[in-house]
Motif scaffolding. Structure first.
Motif, PDB file in Angstrom:
ATOM      1  N   ASN A 418       0.802  -1.226   0.000  1.00 18.60           N
ATOM      2  CA  ASN A 418       0.000   0.000   0.000  1.00 18.60           C
ATOM      3  C   ASN A 418       0.833   1.273   0.000  1.00 18.60           C
ATOM      4  N   ARG A 419       2.158   1.113  -0.076  1.00 22.78           N
ATOM      5  CA  ARG A 419       3.012   2.305  -0.096  1.00 22.78           C
ATOM      6  C   ARG A 419       2.976   2.956  -1.473  1.00 22.78           C
ATOM      7  N   LEU A 420       3.092   4.281  -1.466  1.00 23.09           N
ATOM      8  CA  LEU A 420       3.044   5.038  -2.720  1.00 23.09           C
ATOM      9  C   LEU A 420       4.356   5.760  -2.979  1.00 23.09           C
ATOM     10  N   ASP A 421       5.459   5.267  -2.387  1.00 23.88           N
ATOM     11  CA  ASP A 421       6.752   5.919  -2.577  1.00 23.88           C
ATOM     12  C   ASP A 421       7.806   4.870  -2.913  1.00 23.88           C
ATOM     13  N   ILE A 422       8.925   5.359  -3.439  1.00 16.84           N
ATOM     14  CA  ILE A 422      10.067   4.502  -3.752  1.00 16.84           C
ATOM     15  C   ILE A 422      10.674   4.013  -2.435  1.00 16.84           C
ATOM     16  N   PRO A 423      11.155   2.751  -2.350  1.00 13.23           N
ATOM     17  CA  PRO A 423      11.379   1.827  -3.457  1.00 13.23           C
ATOM     18  C   PRO A 423      10.187   0.937  -3.799  1.00 13.23           C
ATOM     19  N   TYR A 424       9.106   1.025  -3.013  1.00 15.89           N
ATOM     20  CA  TYR A 424       8.033   0.035  -3.153  1.00 15.89           C
ATOM     21  C   TYR A 424       7.269   0.196  -4.471  1.00 15.89           C
ATOM     22  N   THR A 425       7.050   1.428  -4.906  1.00 19.55           N
ATOM     23  CA  THR A 425       6.390   1.612  -6.195  1.00 19.55           C
ATOM     24  C   THR A 425       7.291   1.161  -7.342  1.00 19.55           C
ATOM     25  N   GLY A 426       8.597   1.100  -7.082  1.00 19.89           N
ATOM     26  CA  GLY A 426       9.534   0.682  -8.124  1.00 19.89           C
ATOM     27  C   GLY A 426       9.643  -0.814  -8.277  1.00 19.89           C
ATOM     28  N   LEU A 427       9.065  -1.569  -7.343  1.00 20.99           N
ATOM     29  CA  LEU A 427       9.193  -3.025  -7.412  1.00 20.99           C
ATOM     30  C   LEU A 427       8.456  -3.616  -8.608  1.00 20.99           C
ATOM     31  N   GLN A 428       7.287  -3.066  -8.933  1.00 27.31           N
ATOM     32  CA  GLN A 428       6.546  -3.577 -10.096  1.00 27.31           C
ATOM     33  C   GLN A 428       7.276  -3.250 -11.393  1.00 27.31           C
ATOM     34  N   ALA A 429       7.823  -2.040 -11.470  1.00 25.98           N
ATOM     35  CA  ALA A 429       8.601  -1.672 -12.664  1.00 25.98           C
ATOM     36  C   ALA A 429       9.855  -2.537 -12.771  1.00 25.98           C
ATOM     37  N   ALA A 430      10.442  -2.865 -11.622  1.00 23.75           N
ATOM     38  CA  ALA A 430      11.626  -3.732 -11.615  1.00 23.75           C
ATOM     39  C   ALA A 430      11.277  -5.121 -12.135  1.00 23.75           C
ATOM     40  N   LYS A 431      10.105  -5.615 -11.760  1.00 27.90           N
ATOM     41  CA  LYS A 431       9.667  -6.927 -12.270  1.00 27.90           C
ATOM     42  C   LYS A 431       9.530  -6.917 -13.788  1.00 27.90           C
ATOM     43  N   GLN A 432       8.866  -5.903 -14.304  1.00 30.35           N
ATOM     44  CA  GLN A 432       8.644  -5.833 -15.745  1.00 30.35           C
ATOM     45  C   GLN A 432       9.959  -5.775 -16.514  1.00 30.35           C
ATOM     46  N   PHE A 433      10.938  -5.103 -15.913  1.00 35.32           N
ATOM     47  CA  PHE A 433      12.213  -4.921 -16.604  1.00 35.32           C
ATOM     48  C   PHE A 433      13.162  -6.101 -16.374  1.00 35.32           C
ATOM     49  N   LEU A 434      13.410  -6.449 -15.098  1.00 32.01           N
ATOM     50  CA  LEU A 434      14.416  -7.458 -14.766  1.00 32.01           C
ATOM     51  C   LEU A 434      13.904  -8.896 -14.873  1.00 32.01           C
ATOM     52  N   ASN A 435      12.579  -9.067 -14.933  1.00 31.48           N
ATOM     53  CA  ASN A 435      12.028 -10.418 -15.108  1.00 31.48           C
ATOM     54  C   ASN A 435      11.653 -10.699 -16.559  1.00 31.48           C
ATOM     55  N   SER A 436      12.139  -9.875 -17.440  1.00 30.39           N
ATOM     56  CA  SER A 436      11.836 -10.083 -18.863  1.00 30.39           C
ATOM     57  C   SER A 436      12.598 -11.298 -19.394  1.00 30.39           C
ATOM     58  N   GLU A 437      12.205 -11.751 -20.545  1.00 23.71           N
ATOM     59  CA  GLU A 437      12.807 -12.945 -21.138  1.00 23.71           C
ATOM     60  C   GLU A 437      14.299 -12.765 -21.388  1.00 23.71           C
ATOM     61  N   ASN A 438      14.707 -11.520 -21.650  1.00 26.56           N
ATOM     62  CA  ASN A 438      16.128 -11.253 -21.911  1.00 26.56           C
ATOM     63  C   ASN A 438      16.996 -11.717 -20.750  1.00 26.56           C
ATOM     64  N   TYR A 439      16.494 -11.551 -19.520  1.00 29.81           N
ATOM     65  CA  TYR A 439      17.269 -11.924 -18.340  1.00 29.81           C
ATOM     66  C   TYR A 439      17.011 -13.377 -17.939  1.00 29.81           C
ATOM     67  N   LEU A 440      15.763 -13.822 -18.012  1.00 32.64           N
ATOM     68  CA  LEU A 440      15.439 -15.180 -17.592  1.00 32.64           C
ATOM     69  C   LEU A 440      16.054 -16.220 -18.522  1.00 32.64           C
ATOM     70  N   SER A 441      16.215 -15.879 -19.789  1.00 34.19           N
ATOM     71  CA  SER A 441      16.798 -16.827 -20.754  1.00 34.19           C
ATOM     72  C   SER A 441      18.252 -17.142 -20.408  1.00 34.19           C
ATOM     73  N   LEU A 442      18.914 -16.209 -19.702  1.00 33.90           N
ATOM     74  CA  LEU A 442      20.306 -16.444 -19.300  1.00 33.90           C
ATOM     75  C   LEU A 442      20.395 -17.625 -18.348  1.00 33.90           C
ATOM     76  N   LEU A 443      19.384 -17.770 -17.498  1.00 36.26           N
ATOM     77  CA  LEU A 443      19.380 -18.880 -16.549  1.00 36.26           C
ATOM     78  C   LEU A 443      19.214 -20.198 -17.286  1.00 36.26           C
ATOM     79  N   ASN A 444      18.326 -20.201 -18.287  1.00 32.17           N
ATOM     80  CA  ASN A 444      18.095 -21.417 -19.054  1.00 32.17           C
ATOM     81  C   ASN A 444      19.343 -21.829 -19.827  1.00 32.17           C
ATOM     82  N   SER A 445      20.017 -20.852 -20.430  1.00 35.83           N
ATOM     83  CA  SER A 445      21.236 -21.165 -21.185  1.00 35.83           C
ATOM     84  C   SER A 445      22.346 -21.591 -20.254  1.00 35.83           C
TER      85      SER A 445
END
Length: 449
Positions: A418-445
């Motif tokens: 329920n927080r409306l300030d950083i870093p908590y609002t940034g966690l969703q943006a971090a997911k979209q960016f750092l959990n993208s296929e570009n990064y997850l594919s590195l684990l598979n390879s």
């Protein structure tokens, strides 16, 4: 925040009778004494532990840890010639006490003190309430929290008279706990000391040291409020004092970003270091477990090695002695994530695969910055990557620290949501960016290799 004010009066050294007219200026980050003449008979001395004063209203004042910041060369030249000349001078003051002429901080004893932190009304809204009432056996100190029309803040009472320095150490511990729970910096709104004999009140003022401009936190909501911990508030405060020495280094680094401007790389390294130290100090009995599947693989490998190396057992003993109790940074991350509920893990980072990628990113990027080795598969380098990873690390550390002192993980998680300030609002943006296929594919390879 405390308002700025000036005190006009006369000032002198305890060892000299020379009184000089001047003005004491108080601001949150600067305390300065401006004098119309020289306070000391010896202009070679720039530092004085104590300066005494008396205001125009008759209040007695003690200034602590003073350093001369403005003087005139002519004073020293005339002093060498045996002459005296009155030239204005200024002193930087670390702290001062209104209400009596006292000796050094560590030698001035009081029976009790009251402390009002900033943003107190945001942390607790319930009125007419004693919200904390604990006794610290080791320190022989009683701490009571009050929020009423007559008393706001914390009352500290020692069994025997204690120095200002002693009280300030315990006030600092309370402040840091409130900072951890609130999620933003905290300063002193008011500190008052009371003597044992006549309950004479002395008000204490100290500069607020900061190397960066702090954000306006008046409109920010507290992460954990009193109402969130009401049922076990006293236990949480008691546990904080019990664990304080073990957590001192961790919280020192954790809070430092609020008061000092740092490069992005340094913020990242500090956040990783906090995780490493936290696990090292608070999970000293952790041992790495081997899964049944890996145990079978090790048994087969050991059988082959014994066939190829007649002295395998001797070599193994040497290796075991060299690596005894060695836990890697990756192990520390993995152990700590296992302590969290799946819902918390999902909110902070994502699923198990995404957590695995995050850990590898944190570890390999740390190794790159500290060992200057070649860049590895999961190493992060861009400002965006580091910023989002810092958000994740900070939130992860906050959950660990609050859980450690007894705050419910469920409460922490839902307050973060329920927080409306950083870093908590940034966690969703971090997911979209750092959990993208570009990064997850590195684990598979990496696994396929």
């Amino acid at each position: 925040m405390l308002e700025e004010f000036d005190i006009r009066g006369y000032w002198w050294l305890p060892t000299e009778n020379k009184k000089v007219e001047g003005v004491l200026h108080f601001k949150q980050e600067v305390i300065e004494l401006e004098l119309k003449g020289s306070i000391s008979e010896n202009p070679n001395i720039d530092m004085h532990n104590i300066i005494w004063g008396k205001s125009e209203n008759g209040e007695e004042i003690t200034l602590f840890n003073t350093i001369r910041t403005l003087s005139d060369r002519r004073v020293l030249d005339n002093y060498k010639k045996g002459l005296k000349i009155e030239i204005p001078e200024s002193y930087s003051i670390n702290s001062f006490l209104i209400g009596g002429l006292h000796e050094e901080l560590k030698n001035t004893n009081f029976f009790s003190c009251t402390f009002l932190p900033s943003h107190f009304n945001q942390w607790i809204t319930q009125k007419d309430k004693t919200f904390i009432n604990i006794f610290l056996d080791k320190e022989r100190l009683k701490i009571r929290g009050e929020n009423s029309n007559y008393q706001k803040g914390f009352l500290l009472e020692a069994e025997e008279g204690q120095s200002i320095t002693w009280y300030l150490e315990h006030i600092s511990k309370i402040k840091k706990l409130l900072m951890l729970m609130s999620g933003h910096p905290n300063v002193n709104e008011r500190i008052e000391f009371f003597s044992e004999k006549d309950q004479r009140k002395c008000t204490y003022f100290v500069i607020h040291k900061s190397k960066k401009r702090l954000p306006n936190t008046q409109m920010k909501k507290c992460l954990i409020r009193y109402i969130d911990i009401e049922k076990n508030a006293s236990q949480i405060f008691s546990k904080w004092f019990t664990l304080y020495d073990d957590l001192k280094i961790v919280t020192g680094i954790y809070f430092s970003d609020w008061y000092m401007d740092k490069f992005l790389e340094m913020k990242f390294l500090n956040a990783v270091q906090v995780v490493e130290i936290f696990h090292s100090w608070m999970r000293k009995d952790t041992k790495k477990a081997i899964s049944p599947e890996n145990r079978d693989k090790l048994d087969r490998a050991e059988k082959l090695l014994k066939e190829m190396m007649p002295n395998y057992d001797e070599i193994l003993q040497v290796k075991l002695k060299e690596g005894k109790n060695k836990i890697t940074l990756q192990n520390r991350f993995e152990y700590l994530f296992k302590e969290l509920d799946k819902e918390t893990e999902e909110f902070l980072i994502g699923n198990d695969m995404e957590v695995a990628v995050f850990i590898k990113q944190a570890v390999q990027t740390r190794n790159r910055f500290t060992h200057y080795g070649k860049e590895q598969r999961f190493t992060l380098s861009s400002s965006k990557e580091l910023t989002y990873t810092i958000y994740r690390l900070k939130a992860f550390i906050t959950v660990l620290l609050l859980k450690e002192i007894g705050v419910s993980e469920f409460v922490v998680l839902h307050r973060m949501m329920n927080r409306l300030d950083i870093p908590y609002t940034g966690l969703q943006a971090a997911k979209q960016f750092l959990n993208s296929e570009n990064y997850l594919s590195l684990l598979n390879s990496n696994n396929s290799n």
